[in-house]
Write a protein that holds these residues in place. Structure first.
Motif, mmCIF file in Angstrom:
data_model
loop_
_atom_site.group_PDB
_atom_site.id
_atom_site.type_symbol
_atom_site.label_atom_id
_atom_site.label_comp_id
_atom_site.label_asym_id
_atom_site.label_seq_id
_atom_site.Cartn_x
_atom_site.Cartn_y
_atom_site.Cartn_z
ATOM 1 N N LEU A 89 -1.811 -6.384 -6.523
ATOM 2 C CA LEU A 89 -1.542 -4.988 -6.171
ATOM 3 C C LEU A 89 -0.054 -4.662 -6.318
ATOM 4 N N ALA A 90 0.799 -5.598 -5.907
ATOM 5 C CA ALA A 90 2.245 -5.367 -6.030
ATOM 6 C C ALA A 90 2.657 -5.252 -7.492
ATOM 7 N N ILE A 91 2.112 -6.134 -8.347
ATOM 8 C CA ILE A 91 2.440 -6.090 -9.771
ATOM 9 C C ILE A 91 1.988 -4.773 -10.400
ATOM 10 N N ALA A 92 0.862 -4.252 -9.919
ATOM 11 C CA ALA A 92 0.363 -2.991 -10.457
ATOM 12 C C ALA A 92 1.131 -1.785 -9.926
ATOM 13 N N PHE A 93 1.463 -1.809 -8.631
ATOM 14 C CA PHE A 93 2.036 -0.624 -7.986
ATOM 15 C C PHE A 93 3.535 -0.464 -8.214
ATOM 16 N N ILE A 94 4.293 -1.545 -8.175
ATOM 17 C CA ILE A 94 5.753 -1.422 -8.196
ATOM 18 C C ILE A 94 6.257 -0.771 -9.485
ATOM 19 N N PRO A 95 5.832 -1.223 -10.680
ATOM 20 C CA PRO A 95 6.321 -0.535 -11.893
ATOM 21 C C PRO A 95 5.923 0.936 -11.936
ATOM 22 N N LEU A 145 0.829 -1.203 0.000
ATOM 23 C CA LEU A 145 0.000 0.000 0.000
ATOM 24 C C LEU A 145 0.870 1.262 0.000
ATOM 25 N N ALA A 146 1.974 1.213 0.745
ATOM 26 C CA ALA A 146 2.874 2.369 0.790
ATOM 27 C C ALA A 146 3.506 2.626 -0.568
ATOM 28 N N ILE A 147 3.824 1.575 -1.308
ATOM 29 C CA ILE A 147 4.391 1.738 -2.649
ATOM 30 C C ILE A 147 3.384 2.415 -3.566
ATOM 31 N N GLY A 148 2.127 1.968 -3.501
ATOM 32 C CA GLY A 148 1.098 2.612 -4.314
ATOM 33 C C GLY A 148 0.886 4.063 -3.919
ATOM 34 N N ALA A 149 0.871 4.326 -2.596
ATOM 35 C CA ALA A 149 0.679 5.698 -2.129
ATOM 36 C C ALA A 149 1.856 6.584 -2.508
ATOM 37 N N ASP A 150 3.066 6.031 -2.492
ATOM 38 C CA ASP A 150 4.250 6.787 -2.896
ATOM 39 C C ASP A 150 4.129 7.232 -4.348
ATOM 40 N N THR A 151 3.578 6.367 -5.177
ATOM 41 C CA THR A 151 3.367 6.723 -6.585
ATOM 42 C C THR A 151 2.451 7.932 -6.707
ATOM 43 N N LEU A 152 1.322 7.877 -6.004
ATOM 44 C CA LEU A 152 0.371 8.992 -6.056
ATOM 45 C C LEU A 152 1.006 10.278 -5.540
ATOM 46 N N GLY A 153 1.801 10.163 -4.489
ATOM 47 C CA GLY A 153 2.451 11.340 -3.940
ATOM 48 C C GLY A 153 3.438 11.956 -4.909
ATOM 49 N N SER A 154 4.217 11.128 -5.578
ATOM 50 C CA SER A 154 5.201 11.639 -6.537
ATOM 51 C C SER A 154 4.530 12.345 -7.712
#
Length: 264
Positions: free
Chosen positions: A248-254, A164-173
């Motif tokens: 979720l990991a496959i979607a968020f990490i890239p 979840l933090a990886i996905g949120a980091d994306t939105l923040g960036s």
């Protein structure tokens, strides 16, 4: 005067991504400690424990449910979800202030800033999870299934928080707006939490919404965590939450990697 001879005997500087990661992670953790963010990470699960457990414990007792055992997974999941918001705000703040752009002009490993933010978020998650388990113990929550399942409970909770933090980091960036981003993440977090089997059993929801409540990721995560704490989780229960987590990991990490390394 030839000054090159003055530096001839100095060792060649070697860039270390590990040292850079350690320095950036330490910087974030020190900031969290000095600004009281780690204290907030401890208080947040206390608020959830009081807010979720006290209003419904007697109602659930009449239904024969040990509510301390029942509600603990959703307390942990909500704690992880609100912890992810700190990652979103941090990445948005670094993008807004130009810190991310500045790092991109320096000889720093491409993924070092991202991994440093996620690692610091892990420190926050571990702090919140520890506090949540302590508060849960006070209301009567116990790991009945043994040490191995307890370790699995903690590891799975942190894995969820990290994804979840990886996905949120994306939105923040991408957003560069810490205030609006926090508001945007709060609503879906509360909706998915309330419309899950973490607060009340599936049978307590209207029949028309039960399929969504039962199959959405928060409910599936809570099923697995509840079994880890109580009787031991089986593969039949665990595989669906793992599919959700892996998807979720496959979607968020890239997306997180792309958002972190792209140049504005």
């Amino acid at each position: 005067m030839d000054t090159s001879a003055l530096f001839a005997e100095l060792p060649t500087a070697r860039l270390s991504s590990f040292a850079q990661w350690r320095a950036l992670t330490g910087r974030i953790v020190r900031t969290m400690a000095t600004k009281g963010e780690l204290i907030v990470a401890i208080i947040t699960p206390l608020v959830f424990t009081i807010g979720f457990y006290l209003p419904l414990r007697y109602v659930m007792k009449f239904q024969g449910i040990d509510y301390a055992q029942f509600v603990m997974p959703i307390i942990v999941l909500q704690t992880m979800a609100f912890t992810m918001m700190s990652n979103a705000q941090l990445s948005a703040f670094e993008s807004l202030t130009g810190f991310t752009t500045r790092l991109q002009t320096m000889p720093i490993g491409t993924l070092v800033p991202l991994t440093a933010r996620i690692s610091a978020g892990m420190v926050r998650s571990v702090t919140s999870l520890t506090a949540a388990l302590l508060f849960g113990h006070l209301i009567g929550f116990r790991f009945v299934a043994g040490l191995g399942q307890a370790v699995l409970f903690c590891g799975f909770s942190l894995a969820i928080g990290t994804v979840l933090a990886i996905g949120a980091d994306t939105l923040g960036s991408l957003s560069k707006n810490p205030e609006s981003l926090s508001q945007a993440l709060t609503l879906p977090t509360l909706i998915f939490g309330m419309l899950s089997c973490g607060f009340v059993p599936e049978r307590n929801f209207p029949e028309w919404i039960q399929p969504f409540v039962r199959n959405q990721p928060i409910s599936q995560f809570s099923f697995a965590l509840a079994d880890m704490a109580h009787g031991g989780v089986t593969w039949q229960v665990l595989w669906v939450p793992l599919v959700w987590l892996g998807g979720l990991a496959i979607a968020f990490i890239p997306l997180a990697v792309w958002a972190s390394v792209r140049r504005a």
